[in-house]
Each structure stands twice: as C-alpha cells, then as structure tokens.
Scaffold this motif. Structure first.
Motif, PDB file in Angstrom:
ATOM      1  N   MET A 110     -44.021 -54.494  43.243  1.00 38.80           N
ATOM      2  CA  MET A 110     -43.149 -55.452  42.559  1.00 38.80           C
ATOM      3  C   MET A 110     -41.946 -55.869  43.401  1.00 38.80           C
ATOM      4  SD  MET A 110     -43.596 -53.869  38.714  1.00 38.80           S
ATOM      5  CE  MET A 110     -43.029 -55.291  37.795  1.00 38.80           C
ATOM      6  N   ASN A 111     -41.639 -55.123  44.452  1.00 40.51           N
ATOM      7  CA  ASN A 111     -40.766 -55.588  45.541  1.00 40.51           C
ATOM      8  C   ASN A 111     -39.317 -55.875  45.149  1.00 40.51           C
ATOM      9  OD1 ASN A 111     -40.474 -56.419  48.338  1.00 40.51           O
ATOM     10  ND2 ASN A 111     -40.326 -58.523  47.590  1.00 40.51           N
ATOM     11  N   ASN A 112     -38.790 -55.224  44.121  1.00 36.58           N
ATOM     12  CA  ASN A 112     -37.376 -55.412  43.818  1.00 36.58           C
ATOM     13  C   ASN A 112     -36.521 -54.718  44.869  1.00 36.58           C
ATOM     14  OD1 ASN A 112     -37.056 -56.790  41.037  1.00 36.58           O
ATOM     15  ND2 ASN A 112     -38.686 -55.297  40.706  1.00 36.58           N
ATOM     16  N   PRO A 113     -35.355 -55.289  45.200  1.00 38.50           N
ATOM     17  CA  PRO A 113     -34.528 -54.697  46.264  1.00 38.50           C
ATOM     18  C   PRO A 113     -33.872 -53.375  45.883  1.00 38.50           C
ATOM     19  CG  PRO A 113     -33.378 -56.551  45.257  1.00 38.50           C
ATOM     20  CD  PRO A 113     -34.779 -56.553  44.708  1.00 38.50           C
ATOM     21  N   ASP A 114     -33.595 -53.191  44.600  1.00 36.10           N
ATOM     22  CA  ASP A 114     -32.935 -51.966  44.163  1.00 36.10           C
ATOM     23  C   ASP A 114     -33.046 -51.844  42.641  1.00 36.10           C
ATOM     24  OD1 ASP A 114     -30.968 -53.761  43.122  1.00 36.10           O
ATOM     25  OD2 ASP A 114     -29.869 -53.671  45.006  1.00 36.10           O
ATOM     26  N   ARG A 115     -32.568 -50.709  42.117  1.00 40.24           N
ATOM     27  CA  ARG A 115     -32.638 -50.465  40.682  1.00 40.24           C
ATOM     28  C   ARG A 115     -31.793 -51.457  39.900  1.00 40.24           C
ATOM     29  NH1 ARG A 115     -30.988 -44.253  40.402  1.00 40.24           N
ATOM     30  NH2 ARG A 115     -29.417 -45.108  41.828  1.00 40.24           N
ATOM     31  N   ALA A 116     -30.657 -51.847  40.475  1.00 39.10           N
ATOM     32  CA  ALA A 116     -29.759 -52.767  39.777  1.00 39.10           C
ATOM     33  C   ALA A 116     -30.438 -54.091  39.472  1.00 39.10           C
ATOM     34  CB  ALA A 116     -28.500 -53.001  40.618  1.00 39.10           C
ATOM     35  N   ALA A 117     -31.288 -54.550  40.375  1.00 43.13           N
ATOM     36  CA  ALA A 117     -31.994 -55.818  40.144  1.00 43.13           C
ATOM     37  C   ALA A 117     -32.923 -55.705  38.936  1.00 43.13           C
ATOM     38  CB  ALA A 117     -32.774 -56.207  41.389  1.00 43.13           C
ATOM     39  N   VAL A 118     -33.603 -54.572  38.814  1.00 43.14           N
ATOM     40  CA  VAL A 118     -34.513 -54.362  37.683  1.00 43.14           C
ATOM     41  C   VAL A 118     -33.721 -54.293  36.383  1.00 43.14           C
ATOM     42  CG1 VAL A 118     -36.304 -52.884  36.712  1.00 43.14           C
ATOM     43  CG2 VAL A 118     -36.100 -53.118  39.197  1.00 43.14           C
ATOM     44  N   VAL A 119     -32.635 -53.532  36.394  1.00 43.32           N
ATOM     45  CA  VAL A 119     -31.801 -53.390  35.197  1.00 43.32           C
ATOM     46  C   VAL A 119     -31.251 -54.747  34.765  1.00 43.32           C
ATOM     47  CG1 VAL A 119     -29.650 -52.408  34.304  1.00 43.32           C
ATOM     48  CG2 VAL A 119     -31.207 -50.991  35.671  1.00 43.32           C
ATOM     49  N   ARG A 120     -30.793 -55.529  35.723  1.00 43.54           N
ATOM     50  CA  ARG A 120     -30.242 -56.849  35.416  1.00 43.54           C
ATOM     51  C   ARG A 120     -31.294 -57.738  34.745  1.00 43.54           C
ATOM     52  NH1 ARG A 120     -28.371 -57.447  39.949  1.00 43.54           N
ATOM     53  NH2 ARG A 120     -30.032 -58.652  40.963  1.00 43.54           N
ATOM     54  N   LYS A 121     -32.507 -57.682  35.219  1.00 45.55           N
ATOM     55  CA  LYS A 121     -33.577 -58.504  34.645  1.00 45.55           C
ATOM     56  C   LYS A 121     -33.928 -58.052  33.232  1.00 45.55           C
ATOM     57  CE  LYS A 121     -35.575 -59.510  39.181  1.00 45.55           C
ATOM     58  NZ  LYS A 121     -36.696 -59.251  40.118  1.00 45.55           N
ATOM     59  N   VAL A 122     -34.008 -56.747  33.022  1.00 43.54           N
ATOM     60  CA  VAL A 122     -34.329 -56.244  31.685  1.00 43.54           C
ATOM     61  C   VAL A 122     -33.207 -56.569  30.701  1.00 43.54           C
ATOM     62  CG1 VAL A 122     -34.685 -54.150  30.312  1.00 43.54           C
ATOM     63  CG2 VAL A 122     -35.893 -54.435  32.492  1.00 43.54           C
ATOM     64  N   CYS A 123     -31.970 -56.342  31.115  1.00 37.45           N
ATOM     65  CA  CYS A 123     -30.832 -56.605  30.218  1.00 37.45           C
ATOM     66  C   CYS A 123     -30.722 -58.086  29.866  1.00 37.45           C
ATOM     67  CB  CYS A 123     -29.538 -56.118  30.861  1.00 37.45           C
ATOM     68  SG  CYS A 123     -29.380 -54.314  30.927  1.00 37.45           S
ATOM     69  N   GLY A 124     -31.151 -58.968  30.770  1.00 37.16           N
ATOM     70  CA  GLY A 124     -31.061 -60.404  30.527  1.00 37.16           C
ATOM     71  C   GLY A 124     -32.318 -61.021  29.953  1.00 37.16           C
ATOM     72  N   SER A 125     -33.289 -60.186  29.621  1.00 45.40           N
ATOM     73  CA  SER A 125     -34.565 -60.698  29.133  1.00 45.40           C
ATOM     74  C   SER A 125     -34.504 -61.069  27.656  1.00 45.40           C
ATOM     75  CB  SER A 125     -35.653 -59.635  29.324  1.00 45.40           C
ATOM     76  OG  SER A 125     -35.413 -58.540  28.449  1.00 45.40           O
ATOM     77  N   ASN A 126     -35.574 -61.680  27.151  1.00 44.65           N
ATOM     78  CA  ASN A 126     -35.615 -62.046  25.734  1.00 44.65           C
ATOM     79  C   ASN A 126     -35.768 -60.839  24.824  1.00 44.65           C
ATOM     80  OD1 ASN A 126     -38.268 -61.460  26.342  1.00 44.65           O
ATOM     81  ND2 ASN A 126     -39.082 -63.457  25.743  1.00 44.65           N
ATOM     82  N   TYR A 127     -36.027 -59.649  25.389  1.00 44.48           N
ATOM     83  CA  TYR A 127     -36.042 -58.408  24.615  1.00 44.48           C
ATOM     84  C   TYR A 127     -34.860 -57.513  24.996  1.00 44.48           C
ATOM     85  CZ  TYR A 127     -38.222 -56.952  29.004  1.00 44.48           C
ATOM     86  OH  TYR A 127     -38.475 -56.735  30.322  1.00 44.48           O
ATOM     87  N   GLY A 128     -33.913 -58.073  25.751  1.00 42.73           N
ATOM     88  CA  GLY A 128     -32.762 -57.292  26.209  1.00 42.73           C
ATOM     89  C   GLY A 128     -31.968 -56.676  25.073  1.00 42.73           C
ATOM     90  N   LEU A 129     -31.800 -57.424  23.986  1.00 42.17           N
ATOM     91  CA  LEU A 129     -31.054 -56.890  22.842  1.00 42.17           C
ATOM     92  C   LEU A 129     -31.762 -55.679  22.257  1.00 42.17           C
ATOM     93  CD1 LEU A 129     -28.777 -57.025  20.773  1.00 42.17           C
ATOM     94  CD2 LEU A 129     -30.141 -58.697  19.472  1.00 42.17           C
ATOM     95  N   LEU A 130     -33.071 -55.733  22.180  1.00 45.98           N
ATOM     96  CA  LEU A 130     -33.822 -54.596  21.655  1.00 45.98           C
ATOM     97  C   LEU A 130     -33.695 -53.389  22.579  1.00 45.98           C
ATOM     98  CD1 LEU A 130     -37.091 -56.404  20.470  1.00 45.98           C
ATOM     99  CD2 LEU A 130     -35.093 -55.740  19.109  1.00 45.98           C
ATOM    100  N   PHE A 131     -33.679 -53.638  23.887  1.00 46.01           N
ATOM    101  CA  PHE A 131     -33.453 -52.549  24.837  1.00 46.01           C
ATOM    102  C   PHE A 131     -32.103 -51.889  24.593  1.00 46.01           C
ATOM    103  CE2 PHE A 131     -31.640 -51.305  29.027  1.00 46.01           C
ATOM    104  CZ  PHE A 131     -32.491 -50.240  29.319  1.00 46.01           C
ATOM    105  N   LYS A 132     -31.083 -52.702  24.373  1.00 50.49           N
ATOM    106  CA  LYS A 132     -29.739 -52.167  24.113  1.00 50.49           C
ATOM    107  C   LYS A 132     -29.692 -51.398  22.792  1.00 50.49           C
ATOM    108  CE  LYS A 132     -27.849 -56.208  26.465  1.00 50.49           C
ATOM    109  NZ  LYS A 132     -27.142 -57.495  26.286  1.00 50.49           N
ATOM    110  N   LEU A 133     -30.368 -51.915  21.771  1.00 55.05           N
ATOM    111  CA  LEU A 133     -30.395 -51.218  20.481  1.00 55.05           C
ATOM    112  C   LEU A 133     -31.123 -49.881  20.593  1.00 55.05           C
ATOM    113  CD1 LEU A 133     -31.189 -54.217  18.099  1.00 55.05           C
ATOM    114  CD2 LEU A 133     -29.058 -52.901  18.181  1.00 55.05           C
ATOM    115  N   ALA A 134     -32.147 -49.837  21.425  1.00 57.16           N
ATOM    116  CA  ALA A 134     -32.934 -48.610  21.566  1.00 57.16           C
ATOM    117  C   ALA A 134     -32.236 -47.563  22.401  1.00 57.16           C
ATOM    118  CB  ALA A 134     -34.295 -48.945  22.174  1.00 57.16           C
TER     119      ALA A 134
END
Length: 338
Positions: A110-134
């Motif tokens: 998947m070639n992401n440069p670092d963990r922060a890039a993955v976290v940023r994408k998940v937090c900004g996704s259309n399910y990001g709110l559910l991730f935060k609630l969980a």
C-alpha cells in the motif's frame, strides 16, 4: 462497542483510499468474493501493489479463518518440537493486529510513507466519525496521538477479521455436520479419503468449526514458480527458515482449506492454478514418471504425508469435490458499493 469496531474495521479493510497512490485496499489482495484470499485469478500468483510494477513474491494468504492462530513459538506435538502460530506465510507477525499494520507501510503493497499518513486518511474518511466514536476523538487530534491511532486502526481490522462475517462457517460441509443437508456421494467419498488414505487431516483437521489448519509449518516441496515475473525474479524463498534459521528452511504456514475452491492460485508462490493440479501434486510429487520439477528448497521436504499417496484419478476428483464443499455460502455485503 464490538459491533461498531467491527464495522469500522470492515470499512478500513475495503477502503481503496488508504494506499499511496489511492487505489488499493486490504481487500485488493484479500477479496471477499474469493474467500478473502487473492483476487481469484489463477494466473495472478502475486497481486501487484499500489505503485504499478511493484509486487512481492508470495501469493496472498487467506485473511479469513486466521483468528485461531496462536502467538508464534515452539510447541511439543507428538514428542517433537514444532513451530506453531503467527501470521503471514512465515509467521513473522505475532497477532492479527500486528499483521494488519504491515501492508500499509510496505512499498510493494500500500506504500504509505508513514503511520501518520494512514491515520490522517482514516480520520478524514467518510467513516472517520465512527472511528472516533469507537476509539476516542483524541486519536485524531495531532501527531502525538499517531502511535495510538495506528494501533487502533490495526485493532479494528483485527476485530473484523475475527467476525462471523469473515468466518461464517456456512459451507455445505458445516450444514452437513449440523444435520441440515446430505453431502453427495462423491463429496462423502472425498471426505473419507481426506480423513484417511490421503492423510490431509493430519495438517488440516476436519470437524465442527475447524479452520482446516493446525497452524503449523511444512515444506511441501513446491517448485519455484517460473511463470509469474515477480516469483521468477525473486531469490530463493526460505520461508520460516529466513526468520528462525536453516533448521526451518522451506517451511511455510499450513493454510486454511476453507473457501479454497474459490481462491486460486495455490501454494505460497501460487504455483498451482487449479485444485486438481494441487491434489495431483500431493499425490504424485515423488512419482518419477510424473516429472514434477525439483522443490525450490530441498531442505525439510515432507516425504511422510505426501508425495506418493497412491490415489487413483477418481479419488483425486473426489477430494476436489469435498474441498469444493468447504466454500462458505453466506453472502458478503459491501455497504459502500451495494
């Protein structure tokens, strides 16, 4: 909360925006339509990564029915020290969550440069709110939260990978054990051979809610795959031996047989394109007239449980028929496209 985490894990698993460049998800190499293993193309031994032209050298293992694998280590089985457990073909990850962290950052996946890039994408996704609630809103609050957020992402995937949706135990064989249907005469003959003459159940134990693997490691004597460019060009793959030392050379984790009929190709390097070819190899690998190529790794080849089984062509076909009865029947629902 478990249900919410499971849904978030499923969303992450299916999200093609979590690679760099976008386009590859966990499901790209573990397609739900093909038993969460590969993409169903028997000619694709190695699924390419997010970056065109990049690929590893192994056939994706199944993400389903992996939840029962213990933490890796040696155990005494039948008075012998045997390595058991872990994730990946070589057991290098201790748990489902540990395994889930690796592909995001692997340049051939998947070639992401670092963990922060993955976290940023998940937090900004259309399910990001559910991730935060969980898992807590603080995990999307800045760089200091990245390690915990990345752990939470991996945990969500692991929760999904332990779910009944991924491990439904809904095959014809399961319904047969539950008394809800009768297997065909050919399937029953295959089951009898599987548990007897063919010696399959020695490493793939059958039974109610069995994952059809004992999570041990074995060298089946599979030849090098010279058809796929990625495996052809790769150096010798020593499997567990590369992790633990030459005493384990050539051994790879025993894979689940559930959904095997819909998840070609087969073997750690995708050498076999059909189930019939795979079963015939188990049966005749050491029969000189069959002229199978030499094993990629000659060390530790299992010559006690396969290689010269003496099965007839009809018996091979019966085993294939039984293996086809291990395909789960419960449909997979993708809420993001259906």
């Amino acid at each position: 909360m478990r249900v919410l985490k499971e849904f978030v894990g499923k969303a992450i698993f299916l999200d093609t925006n979590l690679s760099e460049p976008a386009g590859q998800a966990c499901a790209s190499c573990h397609d739900p339509k093909h038993g969460f293993k590969g993409n169903g193309d028997p000619l694709v031994a190695v699924v390419g990564g997010a970056v065109a032209g990049r690929a590893g050298n192994r056939n994706p293992p199944s993400a389903a029915y992996a939840f029962g694998s213990p933490e890796p280590g040696y155990q005494v089985i039948d008075d012998e020290q045997v390595y058991v457990g872990g994730q990946f073909w070589d057991g290098r990850a201790a748990s489902l969550a540990d395994q889930a962290k690796a592909p995001f950052l692997n340049p051939v996946e998947m070639n992401n440069p670092d963990r922060a890039a993955v976290v940023r994408k998940v937090c900004g996704s259309n399910y990001g709110l559910l991730f935060k609630l969980a898992y807590g809103f603080r995990l999307c609050g800045g760089s200091s939260a990245v390690p915990d957020a990345y752990d939470a992402i991996a945990d969500a995937i692991a929760v999904f990978e332990r779910s009944t949706e991924m491990n439904s135990f809904s095959s014809r064989y399961d319904r047969y054990l539950a008394g809800k249907l009768e297997l065909t005469e050919k399937e029953l003959a295959g089951l009898q051979l599987f548990e007897g003459k063919a010696k399959c159940a020695g490493c793939h134990p059958s039974g109610r809610r069995s994952p059809f693997t004992d999570f041990t490691y074995d060298n089946l004597g599979i030849p090098k795959n010279l058809i796929h460019e990625a495996t052809k060009a790769a150096p010798v793959d020593y499997g567990l031996g590369a992790l633990l030392g030459p005493q384990e050379n050539g051994r790879f984790k025993v894979s689940t047989l559930r959904n095997i009929a819909i998840s070609p190709p087969y073997g750690h390097n995708g050498y076999f394109q059909t189930l019939k070819e795979l079963v015939h190899f188990y049966n005749t690998r050491d029969v000189e007239s069959e002229k199978w190529p030499a094993p990629e790794v000659e060390d530790n080849v299992n010559r006690d449980e396969l290689g010269h089984l003496g099965l007839t062509n009809d018996e091979e076909d019966a085993i294939v028929s039984f293996l086809e009865a291990l395909t789960d029947q419960k449909p997979f629902f993708n809420p993001f496209i259906e």
